[in-house]
Design a protein around this motif. Structure first.
Motif, PDB file in Angstrom:
ATOM      1  N   GLY A 106       6.489 105.062 -36.758  1.00 46.21           N
ATOM      2  CA  GLY A 106       7.017 104.931 -38.107  1.00 46.21           C
ATOM      3  C   GLY A 106       7.955 103.766 -38.314  1.00 46.21           C
ATOM      4  N   LEU A 107       7.906 102.765 -37.457  1.00 48.04           N
ATOM      5  CA  LEU A 107       8.792 101.619 -37.572  1.00 48.04           C
ATOM      6  C   LEU A 107       8.424 100.811 -38.821  1.00 48.04           C
ATOM      7  N   SER A 108       9.427 100.338 -39.554  1.00 46.63           N
ATOM      8  CA  SER A 108       9.162  99.567 -40.770  1.00 46.63           C
ATOM      9  C   SER A 108       8.663  98.172 -40.415  1.00 46.63           C
ATOM     10  N   SER A 109       7.979  97.548 -41.366  1.00 46.61           N
ATOM     11  CA  SER A 109       7.414  96.221 -41.122  1.00 46.61           C
ATOM     12  C   SER A 109       8.509  95.184 -40.904  1.00 46.61           C
ATOM     13  N   GLN A 110       9.669  95.330 -41.592  1.00 47.93           N
ATOM     14  CA  GLN A 110      10.754  94.369 -41.388  1.00 47.93           C
ATOM     15  C   GLN A 110      11.291  94.428 -39.974  1.00 47.93           C
ATOM     16  N   VAL A 111      11.393  95.640 -39.421  1.00 43.12           N
ATOM     17  CA  VAL A 111      11.885  95.769 -38.051  1.00 43.12           C
ATOM     18  C   VAL A 111      10.853  95.229 -37.064  1.00 43.12           C
ATOM     19  N   LYS A 112       9.581  95.453 -37.339  1.00 39.90           N
ATOM     20  CA  LYS A 112       8.537  94.904 -36.472  1.00 39.90           C
ATOM     21  C   LYS A 112       8.623  93.381 -36.422  1.00 39.90           C
ATOM     22  N   VAL A 113       8.799  92.762 -37.584  1.00 36.04           N
ATOM     23  CA  VAL A 113       8.909  91.302 -37.625  1.00 36.04           C
ATOM     24  C   VAL A 113      10.149  90.839 -36.854  1.00 36.04           C
ATOM     25  N   SER A 114      11.261  91.545 -37.036  1.00 37.22           N
ATOM     26  CA  SER A 114      12.478  91.181 -36.307  1.00 37.22           C
ATOM     27  C   SER A 114      12.282  91.304 -34.800  1.00 37.22           C
ATOM     28  N   ALA A 115      11.604  92.374 -34.361  1.00 36.25           N
ATOM     29  CA  ALA A 115      11.355  92.563 -32.926  1.00 36.25           C
ATOM     30  C   ALA A 115      10.465  91.445 -32.382  1.00 36.25           C
ATOM     31  N   LEU A 116       9.440  91.059 -33.131  1.00 38.83           N
ATOM     32  CA  LEU A 116       8.550  89.984 -32.669  1.00 38.83           C
ATOM     33  C   LEU A 116       9.284  88.649 -32.602  1.00 38.83           C
ATOM     34  N   LYS A 117      10.157  88.380 -33.574  1.00 35.41           N
ATOM     35  CA  LYS A 117      10.940  87.143 -33.522  1.00 35.41           C
ATOM     36  C   LYS A 117      11.878  87.144 -32.317  1.00 35.41           C
TER      37      LYS A 117
END
Length: 990
Positions: A518-529
């Motif tokens: 259930g991770l939000s897309s903004q957190v996913k992008v932050s984790a990938l960065k």
């Protein structure tokens, strides 16, 4: 001559703009940005005239215009605001260039300015240029005294604090600070400070008797501006000169600030007050330090004690968020003060870190409270966690070199904060988010040791995600803030295991975070960065071992591959694009240092996901996918073998012979050979170059085509009939980045052609090998090969592209085209090539391709080149060449792109369809029309005009020409009037 014409038009414009009607109305200019542009030109020419000792500006005429427009009757008419603003700006420019201030006083322009000041300051559009005029007067040696005598402080600067425009308020604060600093050593300074104290006291008096409302908000905003003035005074003098004593001699500012904090005020007011208190404490420390001459430990102890007292005061009154914001600014203020002291006084205090460590301990306290209050069960199950936390706290305390009683006070306050935070988890989370955001905002000013402390605290918070009750598993704001904070610290300080052992587990914790359901897309992008930053920073430090250890389970790189495999199929395009950005970094590292990333790519089937991504619905995702593939192709040029490809095999290749016998030299490439060939990547990339709707995707596809070309994935016929024509089409793209990529391809293709003809590292060796034979390259042979390449450049249409690009309206594109021209000119000069060296003689077009392996006497039957079965009539050829030479000469003599259209194709309309199916095979009929062939003489003629450096007077001539055009727009003469009113694009260009 052109200057005189420009000034005559300026006088005409000023006369019409200054024509006053009966009711005081002036000529209305529908677009006031034209007047802003006019002032910019006038200011530039006035500065040039001052530097050259000339009177180009005709200051008498300009002063007459200012006097006419600043008449009180004219200023009172609100319809004249644009012309009045122009007059104020022109007067400011005249003040800047005027050495004799008496000339300005005699002209009565300044007196008219003071008379019209009540009307000016009430109109925000006029208040801003009036403040600019005041700043110009402050910079003049005699202008400051004139401002003091005429009471500019009471008549203009103080009223700006209550202006309805926030921009005027900010400009007013800057003007007031400049005014006060210029008068700091005079008797007027005390009066200015007292005026600001009166405003602050009035705020405290009225605020205690007033409920919230419009009037209360106006008073609060005025007080914020007053605090901003004091803050700027302290900030601009911090580490340079002392102002603490001067302020204290007037009255104690701390008493007034504390009085403000006694009331129930907003967080913004508290933050401003706290920043001012901290700056005041630092100024006190600075002045005492300078008086003693050496660093005394009790000065630092006193400063730390004052900061602890201030922290306790804010926390007891409930100003927690304001405290954490202001405490982060301590790092910034201290860093700036140390740098200025080192520059101004040669005093280096970089070893003094006690204050920063105390503040850092306060900042991570909320993280420690979260960790301890939410992880009770985990602490019982893994007591070693407590040992790690205790060890970390001991390390922080050991860095603080101050008195034991101060350490005890700091520890007592921290324990109180932890106890307070543990009572309300939600409030603690919000405070932690605010604190981390404030810290990362000043990351450039953090002390490295303090940055490591904060990094450890954030990493411990990431480690807490293994506990189901940890807030980082449920709070989106905390997740994103912690990950972004870690990323910024890694990027800024390059933290590795030598600085902080916690960095070893960072990549693994980021992968674990990315797999939380259930991770939000903004957190996913932050984790990938953050993963991308870790890879660039080689965190963890055993990256090379982990990449080369595919059989080991649960290492961070393998976890990252699993995460990317999932995220490349995410429903949000931002997540897919960020995952591709990580792959781009991995492929660059595979090319430079870690080739084992290639095996890793196939092991997690990421190659298949990338191939799928080039057909994504989002253009930016397709662009990133093309970039990944371009990096993959650039890693190894021989990924495709003739056994796995339908392309013609290279002749005389022992490797190809082995492949035909079923022997593969490297089994690890099997997946790429089969899958990339099945996808028909060369033709799909070419189709994307022509049909992509997103400019970023077209540029990335062209880069992929370039890598495929260098890897030999196009046959000679495909290069001539498909690739070259696609590059010519990209050179006319509406996006300048695509045009730059096309010019880069042309440069690469040119170097490749020279290399194919024997050039090595920019030179032709004396002997070379071809078809098993040793060939001696004498001067004539080298010259012949260079001529063949130059003929090919003219024949394939690249010369037309370069001529058009040289006149491109974007400076970077024109500069890149000029670089290619200069490279060609260097070839012509170095090898002494003349018009007589043309292969066909008489200036005829050569039909020999630069990339063919045939003898120079044979003709190439490529579809992109005109046929040569029947000889052309000499009259027809000469007539055609005369027309070409005429067109080239018109282009060289023209300052616009009008004549380029005679030899240049118009771009086809863009489409938004994604990359076509894999079975697509392009033919020459699918490609745009090729640019016409030109003779070698056209290239030689172009060098004289295009490779000359610009003379210094060109810019000035262009400025004069541009101003003449601008004046015509303002005057709206003749037929230009209606067209100007109807053309919105013409107005927007200014």
């Amino acid at each position: 001559m052109q200057d005189c014409e420009a000034w005559a038009r300026v006088e005409d414009v000023l006369e019409k703009l200054g024509a006053v009607e009966g009711d005081g109305a002036l000529l209305a200019v529908r677009d006031d940005t034209l007047l802003l542009k006019l002032h910019s030109h006038l200011h530039t020419f006035l500065l040039h005239a001052k530097e050259g000792g000339q009177d180009w500006g005709q200051r008498v005429t300009l002063l007459h215009f200012v006097q006419t427009v600043l008449d009180p009757l004219v200023v009172a008419n609100t319809s004249n605001s644009a012309s009045v603003a122009l007059a104020l700006r022109v007067l400011a420019s005249l003040v800047t260039v005027e050495a004799d201030f008496s000339n300005l006083e005699d002209s009565k322009a300044l007196s008219l300015f003071m008379v019209s000041l009540p009307s000016v300051r009430s109109e925000p559009s006029l208040a801003s240029p009036a403040l600019s005029l005041a700043m110009a007067l402050m910079a003049h040696p005699d202008g400051l005294l004139w401002l003091v005598k005429n009471g500019i402080w009471e008549k203009m600067l103080l009223p700006c604090l209550r202006s309805p425009s926030i921009f005027v308020q900010r400009e007013g604060v800057n003007a007031m600070v400049t005014f006060m600093l210029n008068l700091r050593d005079t008797q007027h300074f005390e009066g200015l400070v007292k005026d600001l104290y009166l405003l602050s006291d009035k705020f405290c008096e009225l605020r205690s008797h007033m409920d919230n409302g419009p009037e209360a908000e106006e008073i609060r905003q005025t007080n914020l501006r007053v605090l901003s003035v004091f803050k700027q005074l302290f900030w601009q003098t911090l580490g340079k000169s002392g102002i603490y004593t001067k302020m204290r001699d007037v009255d104690d500012i701390n008493i007034r600030i504390l009085a403000i904090l006694q009331n129930k005020v907003s967080d913004s007011s508290v933050s401003s007050c706290t920043d001012l208190l901290i700056l005041n404490l630092l100024h006190k420390f600075y002045e005492k330090l300078m008086n003693y001459g050496i660093l005394e430990q009790f000065l630092l102890d006193s400063l730390c004690a004052d900061v602890i007292t201030l922290s306790r005061l804010l926390l007891e009154r409930g100003y927690i968020e304001s405290f954490v914001r202001s405490s982060a600014n301590v790092h910034k203020y201290w860093d700036v003060m140390m740098k200025r002291m080192k520059e101004e006084h040669k005093i280096d205090l970089t070893s003094v870190e006690a204050l920063l460590h105390i503040i850092t301990a306060f900042e991570v306290t909320c993280l420690v409270a979260l960790y301890q209050s939410c992880l009770g069960k985990m602490m019982e199950a893994w007591p070693e966690k407590l040992k790690i936390m205790a060890k970390w706290r001991d390390e922080v305390q050991n860095r603080i070199s101050t008195k034991e009683e101060i350490k005890a006070e700091a520890g007592k306050l921290e324990r109180q904060m932890v106890a307070s935070f543990c009572k309300d988890t939600q409030k603690t989370v919000q405070t932690a988010v605010t604190c981390i955001t404030a810290i990362t905002a000043v990351a450039d000013h953090l002390n490295p040791a303090c940055a490591v402390t904060i990094f450890q605290g954030l990493t411990f918070m990431l480690c807490s995600q293994v506990c189901p009750s940890s807030p980082i598993r449920h709070h989106v704001g905390l997740q994103r803030t912690v990950i972004d904070g870690v990323r910024k610290l890694v990027e800024r300080f390059n933290i590795d295991w030598r600085k902080c052992y916690a960095s070893v587990c960072l990549m693994g914790k980021l992968c674990d975070m990315a797999q939380i359901p259930g991770l939000s897309s903004q957190v996913k992008v932050s984790a990938l960065k953050a993963m991308n930053s870790c890879i660039n920073g080689f965190i963890p430090p055993v990256m090379s071992m982990l990449v080369n250890s595919g059989n080991l389970e649960h290492n961070s790189v393998e976890q990252m591959g699993q995460v990317l495999a999932v995220y490349l199929a995410d429903v949000k395009w931002e997540v897919r694009d960020s995952a591709l950005e990580v792959l781009i970094t991995c492929m660059k590292l595979a090319k430079e240092k870690y080739p084992h990333f290639v095996n890793w790519l196939g092991r997690h089937h990421l190659n298949t996901a990338v191939i799928t991504a080039i057909g994504d619905v989002e253009g930016y995702v397709r662009a990133s996918a093309f970039t990944v593939l371009a990096n993959i192709i650039s890693i190894d040029k021989d990924w495709w073998s003739p056994k796995c490809s339908n392309l013609p095999a290279k002749k005389n290749s022992s490797q190809n012979n082995r492949l035909e016998n079923g022997q593969c030299p490297n089994n690890r490439r099997a997946w790429s050979e089969l899958e990339l060939e099945e996808e028909n990547l060369p033709h799909r990339a070419l189709s994307a170059v022509l049909n992509e709707g997103e400019a970023a995707a077209r540029k990335a596809a062209l880069t992929l085509v370039q890598e495929l070309f260098l890897a030999g994935k196009f046959s000679e016929e495909e290069v001539d009939s498909l690739v070259v024509r696609a590059v010519q089409h990209c050179a006319e793209d509406p996006d300048n980045e695509v045009r730059l990529a096309a010019l880069e391809f042309i440069r690469t293709h040119l170097l490749w052609s020279l290399g194919k003809n024997g050039m090595v590292d920019g030179e032709f060796p004396s002997i070379t090998f071809s078809r098993g034979k040793i060939i001696k390259l004498d001067t004539e042979e080298v010259k012949s090969r260079v001529v063949k390449v130059l003929n090919w450049v003219c024949e394939c249409g690249y010369l037309c592209v370069l001529l058009a690009s040289r006149r491109d309206l974007v400076a970077s594109v024109a500069s890149r085209a000029r670089e290619v021209f200069c490279f060609l000119s260097d070839l012509v000069t170095r090898y002494q090539i003349t018009q007589e060296d043309d292969d066909d003689g008489g200036g005829k077009v050569s039909r020999v391709g630069a990339g063919t392996a045939k003898d120079s006497g044979q003709q190439n039957s490529s579809p992109s080149r005109p046929g040569t079965k029947e000889p052309l009539k000499e009259e027809t050829v000469l007539g055609h060449l005369d027309q070409i030479d005429k067109t080239i000469q018109e282009i060289l003599n023209s300052s616009t792109l009008e004549n380029v259209s005679t030899i240049k194709r118009f771009p086809q309309p863009d489409t938004t369809s994604p990359v076509p199916p894999k079975k697509l095979v392009l033919t020459p009929k699918d490609m745009p029309q090729a640019c016409p062939s030109l003779p070698l003489t056209s290239l030689l003629q172009a060098f004289t005009a295009l490779c000359q450096p610009h003379c210094c007077g060109d810019d000035e001539k262009n400025q004069v020409t541009e101003m003449i055009s601008l004046l015509e727009d303002i005057l709206l003469d003749g037929e230009r009037q209606q067209r100007h009113l109807d053309d919105q694009g013409l107005r927007d260009c200014y």
